[in-house]
Design a protein around this motif. Structure first.
Motif, PDB file in Angstrom:
ATOM      1  N   GLU A 238      -1.171   1.199   1.460  1.00  0.00           N
ATOM      2  CA  GLU A 238      -1.237   1.951   2.719  1.00  0.00           C
ATOM      3  C   GLU A 238      -2.673   2.139   3.158  1.00  0.00           C
ATOM      4  OE1 GLU A 238      -0.268   3.604   6.154  1.00  0.00           O
ATOM      5  OE2 GLU A 238       1.159   2.663   4.778  1.00  0.00           O
ATOM      6  N   ALA A 239      -3.560   2.470   2.222  1.00  0.00           N
ATOM      7  CA  ALA A 239      -4.976   2.635   2.558  1.00  0.00           C
ATOM      8  C   ALA A 239      -5.564   1.327   3.069  1.00  0.00           C
ATOM      9  CB  ALA A 239      -5.748   3.128   1.343  1.00  0.00           C
ATOM     10  N   GLU A 240      -5.186   0.220   2.449  1.00  0.00           N
ATOM     11  CA  GLU A 240      -5.687  -1.083   2.895  1.00  0.00           C
ATOM     12  C   GLU A 240      -5.159  -1.421   4.282  1.00  0.00           C
ATOM     13  OE1 GLU A 240      -4.500  -3.635  -0.292  1.00  0.00           O
ATOM     14  OE2 GLU A 240      -6.251  -3.135  -1.507  1.00  0.00           O
ATOM     15  N   ARG A 241      -3.894  -1.088   4.549  1.00  0.00           N
ATOM     16  CA  ARG A 241      -3.319  -1.359   5.883  1.00  0.00           C
ATOM     17  C   ARG A 241      -4.012  -0.537   6.957  1.00  0.00           C
ATOM     18  NH1 ARG A 241       1.792  -1.771   3.017  1.00  0.00           N
ATOM     19  NH2 ARG A 241       2.086   0.465   3.226  1.00  0.00           N
TER      20      ARG A 241
ATOM     21  N   ALA B 106       5.576   6.537 -10.939  1.00  0.00           N
ATOM     22  CA  ALA B 106       4.230   7.020 -10.627  1.00  0.00           C
ATOM     23  C   ALA B 106       3.299   5.855 -10.334  1.00  0.00           C
ATOM     24  CB  ALA B 106       3.693   7.863 -11.780  1.00  0.00           C
ATOM     25  N   TRP B 107       3.394   4.790 -11.124  1.00  0.00           N
ATOM     26  CA  TRP B 107       2.550   3.614 -10.905  1.00  0.00           C
ATOM     27  C   TRP B 107       2.882   2.967  -9.554  1.00  0.00           C
ATOM     28  CZ3 TRP B 107       3.997  -1.702 -10.971  1.00  0.00           C
ATOM     29  CH2 TRP B 107       2.922  -2.569 -10.853  1.00  0.00           C
ATOM     30  N   LEU B 108       4.162   2.854  -9.239  1.00  0.00           N
ATOM     31  CA  LEU B 108       4.551   2.274  -7.949  1.00  0.00           C
ATOM     32  C   LEU B 108       4.041   3.122  -6.785  1.00  0.00           C
ATOM     33  CD1 LEU B 108       8.177   1.070  -8.719  1.00  0.00           C
ATOM     34  CD2 LEU B 108       6.144  -0.350  -8.330  1.00  0.00           C
ATOM     35  N   ALA B 109       4.025   4.444  -6.939  1.00  0.00           N
ATOM     36  CA  ALA B 109       3.474   5.319  -5.903  1.00  0.00           C
ATOM     37  C   ALA B 109       1.982   5.053  -5.725  1.00  0.00           C
ATOM     38  CB  ALA B 109       3.731   6.782  -6.252  1.00  0.00           C
ATOM     39  N   GLU B 110       1.264   4.847  -6.816  1.00  0.00           N
ATOM     40  CA  GLU B 110      -0.163   4.515  -6.742  1.00  0.00           C
ATOM     41  C   GLU B 110      -0.376   3.192  -6.013  1.00  0.00           C
ATOM     42  OE1 GLU B 110      -2.172   4.577 -10.520  1.00  0.00           O
ATOM     43  OE2 GLU B 110      -1.115   6.404 -11.117  1.00  0.00           O
ATOM     44  N   VAL B 111       0.435   2.198  -6.352  1.00  0.00           N
ATOM     45  CA  VAL B 111       0.329   0.891  -5.705  1.00  0.00           C
ATOM     46  C   VAL B 111       0.574   1.032  -4.210  1.00  0.00           C
ATOM     47  CG1 VAL B 111       1.393  -1.404  -5.516  1.00  0.00           C
ATOM     48  CG2 VAL B 111       0.916  -0.421  -7.775  1.00  0.00           C
ATOM     49  N   GLU B 112       1.594   1.794  -3.839  1.00  0.00           N
ATOM     50  CA  GLU B 112       1.898   1.989  -2.424  1.00  0.00           C
ATOM     51  C   GLU B 112       0.767   2.704  -1.707  1.00  0.00           C
ATOM     52  OE1 GLU B 112       3.510   1.730   1.237  1.00  0.00           O
ATOM     53  OE2 GLU B 112       4.014   0.611  -0.568  1.00  0.00           O
TER      54      GLU B 112
ATOM     55  N   GLY C  44      -7.064   0.468   6.860  1.00  0.00           N
ATOM     56  CA  GLY C  44      -8.496   0.194   6.883  1.00  0.00           C
ATOM     57  C   GLY C  44      -9.323   1.166   6.066  1.00  0.00           C
ATOM     58  N   GLY C  45      -8.652   1.995   5.307  1.00  0.00           N
ATOM     59  CA  GLY C  45      -9.362   2.962   4.453  1.00  0.00           C
ATOM     60  C   GLY C  45      -9.799   2.330   3.155  1.00  0.00           C
ATOM     61  N   ARG C  46     -10.505   3.121   2.383  1.00  0.00           N
ATOM     62  CA  ARG C  46     -10.977   2.648   1.090  1.00  0.00           C
ATOM     63  C   ARG C  46     -10.373   3.510   0.015  1.00  0.00           C
ATOM     64  NH1 ARG C  46     -16.812   3.242  -1.494  1.00  0.00           N
ATOM     65  NH2 ARG C  46     -16.353   2.112  -3.384  1.00  0.00           N
ATOM     66  N   VAL C  47      -9.931   2.870  -1.050  1.00  0.00           N
ATOM     67  CA  VAL C  47      -9.385   3.588  -2.189  1.00  0.00           C
ATOM     68  C   VAL C  47     -10.349   3.411  -3.351  1.00  0.00           C
ATOM     69  CG1 VAL C  47      -7.477   3.749  -3.820  1.00  0.00           C
ATOM     70  CG2 VAL C  47      -7.029   3.202  -1.421  1.00  0.00           C
ATOM     71  N   ASP C  48     -10.878   4.518  -3.857  1.00  0.00           N
ATOM     72  CA  ASP C  48     -11.807   4.459  -4.990  1.00  0.00           C
ATOM     73  C   ASP C  48     -11.034   4.451  -6.278  1.00  0.00           C
ATOM     74  OD1 ASP C  48     -14.132   4.467  -3.469  1.00  0.00           O
ATOM     75  OD2 ASP C  48     -14.074   6.642  -3.278  1.00  0.00           O
ATOM     76  N   ASP C  49     -11.501   3.685  -7.233  1.00  0.00           N
ATOM     77  CA  ASP C  49     -10.922   3.635  -8.573  1.00  0.00           C
ATOM     78  C   ASP C  49     -11.445   4.835  -9.339  1.00  0.00           C
ATOM     79  OD1 ASP C  49      -9.829   3.013 -10.973  1.00  0.00           O
ATOM     80  OD2 ASP C  49     -10.927   1.152 -11.256  1.00  0.00           O
TER      81      ASP C  49
END
Length: 60
Positions: A48-51, A38-44, A53-58
């Motif tokens: 992906e969002a960074e690649r 699950a953690w690895l899926a979050e990291v991916e 150009g999106g933003r991922v909110d904490d």
């Protein structure tokens, strides 16, 4: 420390204990295969969002 030095030290390290698990900065214990996956899926998802150009909110 080089990779070779690290590998040499690990060859002589004691075996892990039952409570020898990774703990994330927020206190989450990665103490099962399911939690690690699950953690690895979050990291991916973040990568992906960074690649793209999106933003991922904490959420914490």
């Amino acid at each position: 420390m080089s990779a070779e030095e690290w590998f040499a030290r690990m060859r002589h390290a004691a075996p892990p204990t039952e409570d020898d698990v990774s703990i994330l900065w927020d206190g989450t214990r990665l103490d099962s295969r399911e939690k690690v996956m699950a953690w690895l899926a979050e990291v991916e998802a973040v990568r992906e969002a960074e690649r793209s150009g999106g933003r991922v909110d904490d959420e914490t």
